[in-house]
Design a protein around this motif. Structure first.
Motif, PDB file in Angstrom:
ATOM      1  N   ILE A   1       5.298  -9.852  -9.281  1.00  0.00           N
ATOM      2  CA  ILE A   1       6.267 -10.468  -9.982  1.00  0.00           C
ATOM      3  C   ILE A   1       6.944 -11.746  -9.464  1.00  0.00           C
ATOM      4  CG2 ILE A   1       8.658  -9.909 -10.666  1.00  0.00           C
ATOM      5  CD1 ILE A   1       7.864  -7.032 -10.820  1.00  0.00           C
ATOM      6  N   ILE A   2       6.974 -11.869  -7.909  1.00  0.00           N
ATOM      7  CA  ILE A   2       7.358 -12.923  -7.254  1.00  0.00           C
ATOM      8  C   ILE A   2       6.344 -13.987  -7.532  1.00  0.00           C
ATOM      9  CG2 ILE A   2       7.986 -13.810  -5.051  1.00  0.00           C
ATOM     10  CD1 ILE A   2       8.950 -11.245  -4.270  1.00  0.00           C
ATOM     11  N   TRP A   3       5.132 -13.966  -7.394  1.00  0.00           N
ATOM     12  CA  TRP A   3       4.301 -14.778  -7.677  1.00  0.00           C
ATOM     13  C   TRP A   3       4.288 -15.424  -9.020  1.00  0.00           C
ATOM     14  CZ3 TRP A   3      -0.218 -12.331  -4.599  1.00  0.00           C
ATOM     15  CH2 TRP A   3       0.197 -12.510  -3.001  1.00  0.00           C
ATOM     16  N   PHE A   4       4.144 -14.477 -10.188  1.00  0.00           N
ATOM     17  CA  PHE A   4       3.705 -14.767 -11.468  1.00  0.00           C
ATOM     18  C   PHE A   4       4.674 -14.368 -12.418  1.00  0.00           C
ATOM     19  CE2 PHE A   4      -0.174 -13.415  -9.109  1.00  0.00           C
ATOM     20  CZ  PHE A   4      -0.778 -14.818  -9.151  1.00  0.00           C
ATOM     21  N   GLY A   5       6.017 -14.106 -12.074  1.00  0.00           N
ATOM     22  CA  GLY A   5       6.991 -13.823 -13.071  1.00  0.00           C
ATOM     23  C   GLY A   5       6.784 -12.554 -13.792  1.00  0.00           C
ATOM     24  N   LEU A   6       7.571 -12.418 -14.938  1.00  0.00           N
ATOM     25  CA  LEU A   6       7.717 -11.389 -15.651  1.00  0.00           C
ATOM     26  C   LEU A   6       6.963 -11.187 -16.743  1.00  0.00           C
ATOM     27  CD1 LEU A   6      11.368 -10.635 -14.892  1.00  0.00           C
ATOM     28  CD2 LEU A   6       9.499  -8.953 -14.269  1.00  0.00           C
ATOM     29  N   GLY A   7       6.041 -12.447 -17.113  1.00  0.00           N
ATOM     30  CA  GLY A   7       5.395 -12.274 -18.297  1.00  0.00           C
ATOM     31  C   GLY A   7       4.207 -11.245 -18.404  1.00  0.00           C
ATOM     32  N   ASP A   8       3.148 -12.044 -19.251  1.00  0.00           N
ATOM     33  CA  ASP A   8       1.906 -11.537 -19.399  1.00  0.00           C
ATOM     34  C   ASP A   8       0.859 -11.734 -18.261  1.00  0.00           C
ATOM     35  OD1 ASP A   8       2.273  -9.654 -21.557  1.00  0.00           O
ATOM     36  OD2 ASP A   8       0.822 -10.982 -22.859  1.00  0.00           O
ATOM     37  N   LEU A   9       1.376 -13.133 -17.611  1.00  0.00           N
ATOM     38  CA  LEU A   9       0.301 -13.274 -16.491  1.00  0.00           C
ATOM     39  C   LEU A   9       0.049 -12.241 -15.504  1.00  0.00           C
ATOM     40  CD1 LEU A   9      -1.714 -15.764 -15.560  1.00  0.00           C
ATOM     41  CD2 LEU A   9       0.243 -16.589 -14.330  1.00  0.00           C
ATOM     42  N   PRO A  10       1.020 -12.035 -14.700  1.00  0.00           N
ATOM     43  CA  PRO A  10       0.733 -10.894 -13.578  1.00  0.00           C
ATOM     44  C   PRO A  10      -0.062  -9.616 -14.211  1.00  0.00           C
ATOM     45  CG  PRO A  10       3.102 -10.968 -14.211  1.00  0.00           C
ATOM     46  CD  PRO A  10       2.329 -12.014 -14.929  1.00  0.00           C
ATOM     47  N   LYS A  11       0.285  -9.264 -15.363  1.00  0.00           N
ATOM     48  CA  LYS A  11      -0.238  -8.084 -16.087  1.00  0.00           C
ATOM     49  C   LYS A  11      -1.697  -8.185 -16.291  1.00  0.00           C
ATOM     50  CE  LYS A  11       4.061  -6.800 -18.318  1.00  0.00           C
ATOM     51  NZ  LYS A  11       4.779  -7.807 -19.144  1.00  0.00           N
ATOM     52  N   LEU A  12      -2.054  -9.409 -16.852  1.00  0.00           N
ATOM     53  CA  LEU A  12      -3.577  -9.670 -17.063  1.00  0.00           C
ATOM     54  C   LEU A  12      -4.272  -9.613 -15.711  1.00  0.00           C
ATOM     55  CD1 LEU A  12      -3.490 -12.397 -19.875  1.00  0.00           C
ATOM     56  CD2 LEU A  12      -3.393 -10.019 -20.114  1.00  0.00           C
ATOM     57  N   LEU A  13      -3.583 -10.516 -14.686  1.00  0.00           N
ATOM     58  CA  LEU A  13      -4.470 -10.410 -13.512  1.00  0.00           C
ATOM     59  C   LEU A  13      -4.666  -9.153 -13.103  1.00  0.00           C
ATOM     60  CD1 LEU A  13      -2.679 -13.945 -12.038  1.00  0.00           C
ATOM     61  CD2 LEU A  13      -4.980 -13.515 -12.923  1.00  0.00           C
ATOM     62  N   LEU A  14      -3.624  -8.398 -12.885  1.00  0.00           N
ATOM     63  CA  LEU A  14      -3.757  -7.068 -12.304  1.00  0.00           C
ATOM     64  C   LEU A  14      -4.744  -6.326 -13.280  1.00  0.00           C
ATOM     65  CD1 LEU A  14      -0.300  -5.359 -11.550  1.00  0.00           C
ATOM     66  CD2 LEU A  14      -2.066  -5.160 -10.003  1.00  0.00           C
ATOM     67  N   ILE A  15      -4.704  -6.329 -14.304  1.00  0.00           N
ATOM     68  CA  ILE A  15      -6.011  -5.523 -15.025  1.00  0.00           C
ATOM     69  C   ILE A  15      -7.296  -6.228 -14.546  1.00  0.00           C
ATOM     70  CG2 ILE A  15      -6.865  -5.030 -17.200  1.00  0.00           C
ATOM     71  CD1 ILE A  15      -3.871  -5.146 -18.506  1.00  0.00           C
ATOM     72  N   ALA A  16      -7.346  -7.599 -14.674  1.00  0.00           N
ATOM     73  CA  ALA A  16      -8.597  -8.200 -14.189  1.00  0.00           C
ATOM     74  C   ALA A  16      -8.864  -7.768 -12.832  1.00  0.00           C
ATOM     75  CB  ALA A  16      -8.262  -9.760 -14.234  1.00  0.00           C
ATOM     76  N   LEU A  17      -8.027  -7.784 -11.942  1.00  0.00           N
ATOM     77  CA  LEU A  17      -8.574  -7.289 -10.305  1.00  0.00           C
ATOM     78  C   LEU A  17      -9.219  -5.884 -10.592  1.00  0.00           C
ATOM     79  CD1 LEU A  17      -5.571  -8.619  -8.273  1.00  0.00           C
ATOM     80  CD2 LEU A  17      -8.034  -9.202  -8.097  1.00  0.00           C
ATOM     81  N   PHE A  18      -8.416  -5.123 -11.342  1.00  0.00           N
ATOM     82  CA  PHE A  18      -9.062  -3.768 -11.447  1.00  0.00           C
ATOM     83  C   PHE A  18     -10.580  -3.670 -11.904  1.00  0.00           C
ATOM     84  CE2 PHE A  18      -5.077  -1.984 -10.712  1.00  0.00           C
ATOM     85  CZ  PHE A  18      -5.273  -0.993 -10.077  1.00  0.00           C
TER      86      PHE A  18
END
Ligand SMILES: Nc1ncnc2c1ncn2[C@@H]1O[C@H](COP(=O)(O)OP(=O)(O)O)[C@@H](O)[C@H]1O
Ligand SMILES: [Mg+2]
Lengths: 244, 287
Positions: free
Chosen positions: B145-162
């Protein structure tokens, strides 16, 4: 040609293979069409035919690897196959390939070593299969087939991929081994000379049918000179569609 | 010519009477050539049995807050659709899962190919990947959240990492296990670089690569539950977490069933892909 299966002695031997009316189709293609075959213990039969005539299919049916669509089939329980390629398991050392499924103990190893000895490969016993030459690998496959003391030994063009020299050695080896162990042996080959050299009987497949049957009573080891063999060779090649 | 039938039959009799050799008709191991309908039927039957068993237990338990019956779950879908926009949330989640899947598997495929094909590639890529693999992503949400905010970006990155790791691992090992003899012979016919890769190596590695994609497919939806904790205001992952924290177990069940159905669809999809992409493995007898 007559169906007389050799000498009187052979008539007294036990029957080892009975095929009656074996049919096999692949989709619409008829690979085998009413094949009849009787083999006796210790008899060496060569199966010749053009590429695609159904030789491998018949051998695989005899081995119990493929089911016929029709016909009666009786074979001994102890059957072994040497395929056209060695089919060694790359993850197991040579002797373990030979003793595959026959235990891990010293007895199994000794048995495997002995079989490797008969094919002249004692010194490669703990090598990895990937490091063998083609002829060596095929001899291991032969040792693996022999160690099971088969009553029916099936060989599918076992020497096809070998050089002429190794091939001659292998033919001699097979001839000797079969003499010693005396299983019923069926060798598939496209090489008429090889058939004439090794077999008690040659059968020829054409379009899935047994078309020709020749008995050869000359003792082994043979050399293929003389009018008799020349005649047979010309006749068989003629049946295979080659004029000489 | 051929021996006549009567002659052979006499020999059959003789053999059965006199021979010291015990002869048998071999039993042939049949390849699974069952029609697709039978296979699908068995799969459906298993699901039906499990469904029936669940139903029976649920009736026995008779407590909607512990184990809602299928009926209660089904009815609750109506409430969720009208009250909490289940369909809209589902669409949002699926789009996130698909995007994350696309990013993650692309990265996994590229890195896996690099590490699988070249020794130096493996030396460079593999160790960092193995370290990243064990990073507990679920516990690092606030950092994202600190790095990428609260939008879709951190969510997509997390899913991608998985999704990266299963694809990476399977691609690497599939490429490395391609039969070197085939590669050698293709090389000797002059195939190089991309042609060698596309015509020989990838087709032979495809079964393994598809296994990785399959795993990534299910992980991408599982990861929703973690990713959508970020500003948890949309998506079925967020719905699941919220329902869980307010003890709305019927909602939890509804969404879990949705997950299960989706898992089944992902699996069917990859079966279809395998069917199309690997025709040479279909019903080919080994000879
Ligand atoms: N699984 C299969 N599907 C379709 N056709 C096959 C299959 N196996 C073998 N055949 C065909 O059956 C015929 C006989 O094959 P085979 O017994 O291998 O011939 P060969 O005498 O060269 O050993 C060939 O025409 C081959 O193409
Ligand atoms: Mg063949």
């Amino acid at each position: 040609m007559s169906a007389a299966p050799g000498t009187e002695v052979e008539r007294d031997r036990h029957v080892a293979v009975i095929c009656e009316g074996i049919d096999k189709r692949f989709g619409g293609h008829v690979a085998l069409d009413g094949v009849d075959l009787v083999m006796r213990e210790g008899e060496f039969v060569a199966l010749v035919g053009k590429s695609g005539s159904g030789k491998t299919t018949l051998l695989r049916i005899l081995a119990g690897l493929e089911a016929p669509d029709a016909g009666t089939l009786l074979v001994p329980e102890a059957r072994t196959v040497v395929f056209q390629e060695p089919r060694l398991i790359p993850a197991k050392r040579v002797w373990k390939n030979v003793s595959l499924g026959r235990g891990r103990g010293a007895a199994a190893r000794a048995e495997a070593e002995a079989a490797l000895g008969t094919v002249g490969l004692s010194h490669r016993s703990s090598a990895w299969p990937a490091t063998l030459s083609g002829g060596e690998a095929q001899r291991v496959a032969l040792a693996r087939a022999l160690v099971r003391q088969p009553k029916l030994l099936l060989l599918d063009e076992p020497f096809a991929a070998l050089d002429a020299l190794t091939r001659l050695q292998m033919q001699r080896l097979i001839s000797d081994l079969v003499e010693d162990f005396a299983p019923a042996t069926l060798i598939v080959t496209h090489d008429v000379e090889e058939a004439l050299l090794l077999a008690d009987r040659i059968i020829l497949l054409r379009d899935g049918k047994l078309a020709v049957e020749v008995a050869i009573s000359e003792p082994r080891p043979r050399s293929l000179g003389g009018a008799h063999f020349d005649g047979l060779r010309r006749e068989l090649l003629g049946e295979l569609g080659v004029t000489v | 010519m051929e021996p006549s039938d009567t002659q052979v039959s006499a020999e059959v009799e003789g053999a059965q009477r006199a021979t010291g050799l015990h002869l048998v008709t071999p039993k042939v191991r049949r390849h699974s050539t069952r029609p697709r309908s039978v296979t699908l039927g068995i799969r459906a039957a298993v699901l039906l049995v499990l469904f029936g068993a669940y139903w029976l237990v649920a009736i026995k338990v008779n407590d909607v807050n512990k184990l809602p019956t299928p009926r209660e779950i089904f009815d609750h879908y109506g409430t969720l659709i009208t009250g909490q926009d289940l369909i809209g949330n589902f669409a949002i989640s699926m789009s996130r899962a698909a995007k994350g899947f696309a990013i993650g598997t692309s990265v996994g495929l590229v890195l896996g190919t690099i590490a699988g094909l070249t020794a130096v590639g493996e030396e460079v890529v593999d160790a960092p990947m193995q370290i990243l693999r064990t990073v507990p992503l679920a516990a690092m949400l606030s950092l994202f959240i600190i790095w990428f905010g609260l939008g879709d970006l951190p969510k997509l990155l997390l899913i991608a990492l998985f999704c990266v790791f299963p694809v990476y691992i399977n691609t690497t090992s599939a490429l490395r296990n391609v039969d070197r003899k085939m590669v050698e012979s293709a090389r000797s016919f002059g195939l190089r670089g991309p042609r060698l890769l596309g015509d020989v190596i990838v087709p032979m590695a495809l079964p393994g690569i598809l296994t990785g994609l399959r795993l990534a497919g299910s992980l991408s939806v599982l990861a929703l539950v973690i990713a959508e904790q970020i500003n948890s205001n949309s998506g079925i992952g967020a719905m699941l977490i919220n329902a869980n924290s307010v003890f709305e177990y019927t909602t939890v069940f509804c969404i879990v069933v949705l997950y299960g159905t989706f898992g089944l669809l992902v699996d069917l999809f990859f079966r279809f892909i395998e069917h199309v992409a690997l025709p040479w493995r279909r019903g080919v007898s080994v000879r």
